[in-house]
Design an enzyme around this catalytic site. Sequence first.
Site, PDB file in Angstrom:
ATOM      1  N   ASP A 196      17.649  99.343  73.130  1.00 30.68           N
ATOM      2  CA  ASP A 196      18.027  99.330  71.648  1.00 30.68           C
ATOM      3  C   ASP A 196      17.196  98.474  70.788  1.00 30.68           C
ATOM      4  O   ASP A 196      16.681  97.317  71.213  1.00 30.68           O
ATOM      5  CB  ASP A 196      19.337  99.175  71.440  1.00 30.68           C
ATOM      6  CG  ASP A 196      20.033  99.471  70.027  1.00 30.68           C
ATOM      7  OD1 ASP A 196      20.344 100.517  69.728  1.00 30.68           O
ATOM      8  OD2 ASP A 196      20.172  98.564  69.401  1.00 30.68           O
ATOM      9  N   GLU A 227      16.753  96.834  66.593  1.00 31.09           N
ATOM     10  CA  GLU A 227      17.324  96.407  65.487  1.00 31.09           C
ATOM     11  C   GLU A 227      15.917  96.304  64.390  1.00 31.09           C
ATOM     12  O   GLU A 227      15.093  95.559  65.007  1.00 31.09           O
ATOM     13  CB  GLU A 227      18.030  95.494  65.326  1.00 31.09           C
ATOM     14  CG  GLU A 227      19.446  95.201  65.928  1.00 31.09           C
ATOM     15  CD  GLU A 227      20.327  96.514  65.695  1.00 31.09           C
ATOM     16  OE1 GLU A 227      20.096  97.009  64.587  1.00 31.09           O
ATOM     17  OE2 GLU A 227      20.855  96.941  66.631  1.00 31.09           O
ATOM     18  N   HIS A 267      25.837  97.036  66.549  1.00 32.12           N
ATOM     19  CA  HIS A 267      24.525  96.908  65.793  1.00 32.12           C
ATOM     20  C   HIS A 267      23.879  95.789  66.032  1.00 32.12           C
ATOM     21  O   HIS A 267      22.840  95.268  65.433  1.00 32.12           O
ATOM     22  CB  HIS A 267      24.801  97.078  64.251  1.00 32.12           C
ATOM     23  CG  HIS A 267      25.188  98.199  63.965  1.00 32.12           C
ATOM     24  ND1 HIS A 267      24.343  99.472  63.736  1.00 32.12           N
ATOM     25  CD2 HIS A 267      26.383  98.780  63.335  1.00 32.12           C
ATOM     26  CE1 HIS A 267      25.093 100.526  63.572  1.00 32.12           C
ATOM     27  NE2 HIS A 267      26.411 100.239  62.869  1.00 32.12           N
ATOM     28  N   ASP A 296      24.322  97.003  72.066  1.00 31.03           N
ATOM     29  CA  ASP A 296      24.221  98.316  71.819  1.00 31.03           C
ATOM     30  C   ASP A 296      23.738  98.946  73.147  1.00 31.03           C
ATOM     31  O   ASP A 296      23.912 100.164  73.554  1.00 31.03           O
ATOM     32  CB  ASP A 296      23.400  98.804  70.594  1.00 31.03           C
ATOM     33  CG  ASP A 296      24.173  98.687  69.232  1.00 31.03           C
ATOM     34  OD1 ASP A 296      25.345  98.086  69.372  1.00 31.03           O
ATOM     35  OD2 ASP A 296      23.839  98.691  68.240  1.00 31.03           O
TER      36      ASP A 296
END
Length: 636
Positions: free
Chosen positions: A52, A54, A193, A198
């Site tokens: 994952d 960001e 998030h 995540d």
Amino acid sequence: MRSSLHRLRPVWVGDPVPGPGATPGAGGPAPVQLALDEIGTPLSEVTFVVVDLETTGGTPAECGITEIGAVKVRGGEVLGEFQTLVDPGGPVPPFIQVLTGITSSMLVGAPPVEEVLPSFLEFARGSVLVAHNAPFDVGFLRAAAARTGHPWPGYRVVDTVRLARRVVTRDEAPNHKLGTLAALFGARVTPNHRALEDARATVDVLHALLGRLGPLGVTHLEDLATATDPVPQEVRRKRTLADGLPDAPGVYLFRGPNEEVLYVGTSTTSLRTRVRSYFTSSEKRGRIQEMVRIAERVDPVVCATPLEARVRELRLIAEHSPRYNRRSRFPERMPWVRLTSEPYPRLSVVREVRDEPGAAYIGPFGSQSSAQLALEALHESFPVRQCTRRLPLVATPGASACALADMGRCGAPCVGGQDATGYAAVTDRVRSAMLGDPAPVVGAHAERIDALVAQQRYEEAATVRDRLGAFLRGAARAQRVGPVARCAEVVAARRSDDGGWEIVLVRHGRLAATARVDRATDPRPTIATLRATAEHVPVPVPPAAAAHPEEADLVLDWLERPGVRIVDVVGVWALPVRTALGDVEPAAAIAAHAAAVAGHDVASAEVALRPSADGTTPVDLARAVADAPGVMPRTA
């Protein structure tokens, strides 16, 4: 030679198809232990890296990565985790700070993506990447790799969003967001998030989704690649029929209730891969989907070479006439055009070639209508009689001639208008056009089409064109197959991709034996073994081969391929210079001339030059036959 049983010995095309449970000494081959790569990789043995990211926005070209989190799992066990903040090279937008909690100050001193990416690629090496909305995360990683000069490893990628759309209904969840799915499946981590949290939640979602896909037949990594295809569940569950099939060329038989053979197919590379494709969305044929629903078993027949696989397919289709196969089921129905051997020969359409001294044949044709068109082309070109009764050498008193005699299209031997010698001169020209140079037929049709196009009678011109095309195809086929059908034996070899040899032994146009040897093995002992033990083939009546017509075409296509070496020929394999194989340029000229004349009327030109019933145009025919390898072109 290869180590598996089917390739250790020569593989005879005439061998019986092994039934279920065949054992050594019981008429079938000995069982062979399959390797893991031949049965697929169970999902419990696959290493997944769930990742994952960001980022500072949604566009890789304009935005940067701020955090990478990844979890490596196999068989439900966590093998390792990867997490790091990343300096995106610019400030973090305020709304991203609110969403993720990652501020610009937090990224001060964080390593840039140039330093982080090699570590992540090493962490994920040899694994399957998993992400929720994978195009987003993988897109950023690929863009970063391209920007920093690191080659992208080409991972297999699994998107949990697409999997969820396949097995999670709207009744269970209003959407397929990560937070919604994590709550539905009771994930141990709540998505927030942040990359690692995540990724941990996505691990639990992945395991839950795989649990739902298992009853649908998604049990191996290869199944997962097509798990999101819109395939009915009853079809997807049949994927297990492909389990255990070998990764080798060969033939497969779908069997239904009561051992009925429903469908026969072939794969020149991998039986397992080909059969699995029947249970995915790539298979769109309605009748095949129906067949899969009632199939109960798939029987493989491993073949030594791709040529043997194609030949076995034809023979098994002819033997079983499977109801879901549409081609090659009834080779005995393919007609021929014959010039008879009676005192006053005539043309007729027949079902078989007989040993008749003086008779001539062309074909076989794909349909009765094609054979009839070829016969009409000969009638159009030569004043040969069209009546069907057998005529005596001396005309019967009181006999009357038909209308063709009044039109000048028949010499009327039935009433003594032409003696046997004069009529023989006509039939000799017919025989020459059938067995050798088709120029008289092409010339006659060229003149006829020219006249019709000049009168803007385009429909009639198209009919004449179809006659010429049918004749040229039938004559070319007979002239091509006849010489090899007369050869008692042809031995040929071709280099395989691995440096070994594919060896083929043909008798009277029929594949009698084939084998494959590796690059370290002298092929000559194998050739000697093939010649001593190959299938006995009865002598046919040329130009018919001792095989299915399509098999003879396959054999000739292989023999004429670049790189094939002719080892030995028992007999004479040769073609005259002037044959239908090398004299089709006039057919292309006819089509071009018709197009030029009809150019003032586009619609009419399309009618005049539209494809014939089998989709072939004169130009297609000319190019296909003129470009055939191994054919001596016509000389002036």
